[in-house]
Design a protein around this motif. Structure first.
Motif, PDB file in Angstrom:
ATOM      1  N   ASP A  17      91.233  22.490 133.297  1.00  0.00           N
ATOM      2  CA  ASP A  17      90.458  21.505 134.068  1.00  0.00           C
ATOM      3  C   ASP A  17      90.728  21.643 135.562  1.00  0.00           C
ATOM      4  O   ASP A  17      89.837  21.454 136.389  1.00  0.00           O
ATOM      5  CB  ASP A  17      90.795  20.083 133.612  1.00  0.00           C
ATOM      6  CG  ASP A  17      90.085  19.707 132.323  1.00  0.00           C
ATOM      7  OD1 ASP A  17      89.216  20.489 131.886  1.00  0.00           O
ATOM      8  OD2 ASP A  17      90.396  18.644 131.756  1.00  0.00           O
ATOM      9  N   ALA A  18      91.989  21.973 135.918  1.00  0.00           N
ATOM     10  CA  ALA A  18      92.343  22.103 137.335  1.00  0.00           C
ATOM     11  C   ALA A  18      91.507  23.181 138.011  1.00  0.00           C
ATOM     12  O   ALA A  18      91.047  23.016 139.148  1.00  0.00           O
ATOM     13  CB  ALA A  18      93.827  22.412 137.473  1.00  0.00           C
ATOM     14  N   ALA A  19      91.298  24.307 137.316  1.00  0.00           N
ATOM     15  CA  ALA A  19      90.488  25.389 137.883  1.00  0.00           C
ATOM     16  C   ALA A  19      89.072  24.906 138.179  1.00  0.00           C
ATOM     17  O   ALA A  19      88.472  25.268 139.205  1.00  0.00           O
ATOM     18  CB  ALA A  19      90.455  26.572 136.910  1.00  0.00           C
ATOM     19  N   LYS A  20      88.528  24.083 137.292  1.00  0.00           N
ATOM     20  CA  LYS A  20      87.168  23.556 137.491  1.00  0.00           C
ATOM     21  C   LYS A  20      87.133  22.520 138.608  1.00  0.00           C
ATOM     22  O   LYS A  20      86.147  22.413 139.349  1.00  0.00           O
ATOM     23  CB  LYS A  20      86.663  22.941 136.187  1.00  0.00           C
ATOM     24  CG  LYS A  20      86.491  23.968 135.068  1.00  0.00           C
ATOM     25  CD  LYS A  20      86.146  23.312 133.735  1.00  0.00           C
ATOM     26  CE  LYS A  20      86.034  24.370 132.632  1.00  0.00           C
ATOM     27  NZ  LYS A  20      85.795  23.755 131.313  1.00  0.00           N
ATOM     28  N   VAL A  21      88.248  21.757 138.740  1.00  0.00           N
ATOM     29  CA  VAL A  21      88.329  20.757 139.817  1.00  0.00           C
ATOM     30  C   VAL A  21      88.315  21.444 141.179  1.00  0.00           C
ATOM     31  O   VAL A  21      87.639  21.000 142.115  1.00  0.00           O
ATOM     32  CB  VAL A  21      89.594  19.884 139.656  1.00  0.00           C
ATOM     33  CG1 VAL A  21      89.834  19.034 140.914  1.00  0.00           C
ATOM     34  CG2 VAL A  21      89.463  18.993 138.431  1.00  0.00           C
ATOM     35  N   TYR A  22      89.061  22.564 141.305  1.00  0.00           N
ATOM     36  CA  TYR A  22      89.053  23.316 142.566  1.00  0.00           C
ATOM     37  C   TYR A  22      87.635  23.732 142.933  1.00  0.00           C
ATOM     38  O   TYR A  22      87.211  23.628 144.095  1.00  0.00           O
ATOM     39  CB  TYR A  22      89.947  24.555 142.455  1.00  0.00           C
ATOM     40  CG  TYR A  22      91.427  24.274 142.575  1.00  0.00           C
ATOM     41  CD1 TYR A  22      91.960  23.717 143.734  1.00  0.00           C
ATOM     42  CD2 TYR A  22      92.300  24.584 141.535  1.00  0.00           C
ATOM     43  CE1 TYR A  22      93.306  23.469 143.844  1.00  0.00           C
ATOM     44  CE2 TYR A  22      93.660  24.336 141.633  1.00  0.00           C
ATOM     45  CZ  TYR A  22      94.160  23.775 142.788  1.00  0.00           C
ATOM     46  OH  TYR A  22      95.500  23.522 142.903  1.00  0.00           O
ATOM     47  N   LYS A  23      86.879  24.209 141.943  1.00  0.00           N
ATOM     48  CA  LYS A  23      85.488  24.622 142.202  1.00  0.00           C
ATOM     49  C   LYS A  23      84.632  23.435 142.604  1.00  0.00           C
ATOM     50  O   LYS A  23      83.773  23.532 143.486  1.00  0.00           O
ATOM     51  CB  LYS A  23      84.905  25.299 140.966  1.00  0.00           C
ATOM     52  CG  LYS A  23      85.484  26.671 140.691  1.00  0.00           C
ATOM     53  CD  LYS A  23      84.817  27.327 139.494  1.00  0.00           C
ATOM     54  CE  LYS A  23      85.405  28.720 139.253  1.00  0.00           C
ATOM     55  NZ  LYS A  23      84.792  29.375 138.066  1.00  0.00           N
ATOM     56  N   LEU A  29      91.328  28.203 145.338  1.00  0.00           N
ATOM     57  CA  LEU A  29      92.758  28.302 145.062  1.00  0.00           C
ATOM     58  C   LEU A  29      92.971  28.388 143.555  1.00  0.00           C
ATOM     59  O   LEU A  29      92.346  27.674 142.781  1.00  0.00           O
ATOM     60  CB  LEU A  29      93.501  27.079 145.609  1.00  0.00           C
ATOM     61  CG  LEU A  29      95.022  27.176 145.705  1.00  0.00           C
ATOM     62  CD1 LEU A  29      95.438  28.190 146.755  1.00  0.00           C
ATOM     63  CD2 LEU A  29      95.623  25.801 146.044  1.00  0.00           C
ATOM     64  N   HIS A  30      93.860  29.289 143.151  1.00  0.00           N
ATOM     65  CA  HIS A  30      94.194  29.420 141.728  1.00  0.00           C
ATOM     66  C   HIS A  30      95.228  28.361 141.366  1.00  0.00           C
ATOM     67  O   HIS A  30      96.217  28.196 142.079  1.00  0.00           O
ATOM     68  CB  HIS A  30      94.751  30.820 141.450  1.00  0.00           C
ATOM     69  CG  HIS A  30      94.763  31.187 140.007  1.00  0.00           C
ATOM     70  ND1 HIS A  30      95.595  30.580 139.098  1.00  0.00           N
ATOM     71  CD2 HIS A  30      94.022  32.080 139.296  1.00  0.00           C
ATOM     72  CE1 HIS A  30      95.382  31.078 137.898  1.00  0.00           C
ATOM     73  NE2 HIS A  30      94.433  32.007 137.994  1.00  0.00           N
TER      74      HIS A  30
END
Length: 307
Positions: A17-23, A29-30
């Motif tokens: 979910d964090a990866a999608k939140v960054y987008k 940021l990874h």
């Protein structure tokens, strides 16, 4: 038994979910870079060692992260002004721009996490801190080793010496003495005829049986000394039986037997290269005393136990 798997599943779910939140927030940021990125966000340059210590990750792990971030232009490396032998890492201009852009995301994530915490009965942070503290104090591996040793020690029976154990007493002691030192005259006297040298002189011997096989021995030598009653001596445990708490059981058996016989103080001699043995004696309560004249060349430490 499934705690590792459960934590990995929770981590994977949050990281996905964090990866999608960054987008969502258009922050390039990874998620796995975040701990390193965050500690560099205050603008201070740090060594990889300092970063690893601050975030609790290994040095190789932080090195890999720094390499990945460097390739993407998020960090720069330079020589430490105070110590040219060390490299320090800091955010590049691109990294600083991302840091500024991420502030809104940080605030929103914080509100969401606080909302989740308010809906839970248990504080996850406190629970993790408790586990981390306890495992730092004593690792899971160490706890399992102690549990196995405890179970194995229950299969051990400590019995009084009888003539049928004479060869075992000799064999077990020769085994360890010859491994680290050389047999000395006093060894030959004690091991050659324990009945007359030890028992007939008021001493005693105990034998540890593992599955009814003699695997350890220890003696209490009666001392003609105004200060000490018995010497704890000739402790030997077969290499194949080590890790079963046998040394401790033998030592305790000698201490208990000496106490029942009215002893006030025990004495022993050893050598400091036998670190596990010294550690065992200390655990039993023995303390180092000033050197006394010893009949053994190999003796370089003397200890006593006040009963």
């Amino acid at each position: 038994m499934a705690i590792g798997s459960r934590l990995r599943m929770l981590t994977e779910k949050i990281t996905e979910d964090a990866a999608k939140v960054y987008k969502m927030y258009d922050v390039d940021l990874h998620p796995k870079w975040f701990p390193v990125f965050y500690v560099l966000s205050n603008g201070e340059q740090k060594t990889i060692t300092a970063i690893a210590k601050e975030i609790g990750h290994s040095h190789p792990s932080v090195s890999r992260t720094i390499r990945e971030m460097s390739k993407k232009g998020f960090v720069t490396e330079a020589k430490d002004k105070n110590d040219g032998r060390r490299n320090v890492v800091g955010l590049s201009q691109k990294g600083i721009d991302v840091k500024n852009k991420a502030q809104t995301q940080y605030e929103d994530v914080n509100e969401v996490i606080e909302d989740i915490i308010s809906q839970t009965r248990h504080d996850l942070w406190q629970a993790i801190e408790e586990w981390e503290y306890l495992l730092e104090e004593k690792s899971l591996l160490r706890r399992m080793q102690e549990k196995l040793k405890e179970k194995e020690s229950q299969k051990v029976e400590v019995v009084d010496y009888s003539p049928k154990y004479q060869e075992d007493f000799k064999r077990l002691n020769q085994e360890w003495i010859s491994k680290f030192f050389k047999m000395e005259p006093e060894d030959h006297k004690a091991l050659g005829n324990p009945q007359s040298y030890i028992i007939s002189n008021g001493g005693f011997i105990v034998v540890a049986l593992y599955n009814n096989e003699p695997v350890g021995v220890c003696a209490g030598l009666k001392m003609n000394d105004p200060e000490y009653d018995y010497e704890l001596a000739k402790m030997a445990v077969s290499p194949k039986a080590q890790g079963k708490n046998i040394g401790w059981l033998l030592g305790q058996a000698v201490i208990d037997k000496a106490r029942r016989m009215g002893a006030k103080k025990l004495y022993l001699e050893s050598n400091t290269i036998l670190k596990p043995a010294i550690s065992l004696y200390q655990k039993m309560g023995f303390k180092k005393v000033a050197g006394r004249i010893s009949p053994y060349e190999r003796s370089n430490i003397q200890m006593e136990l006040d009963l």
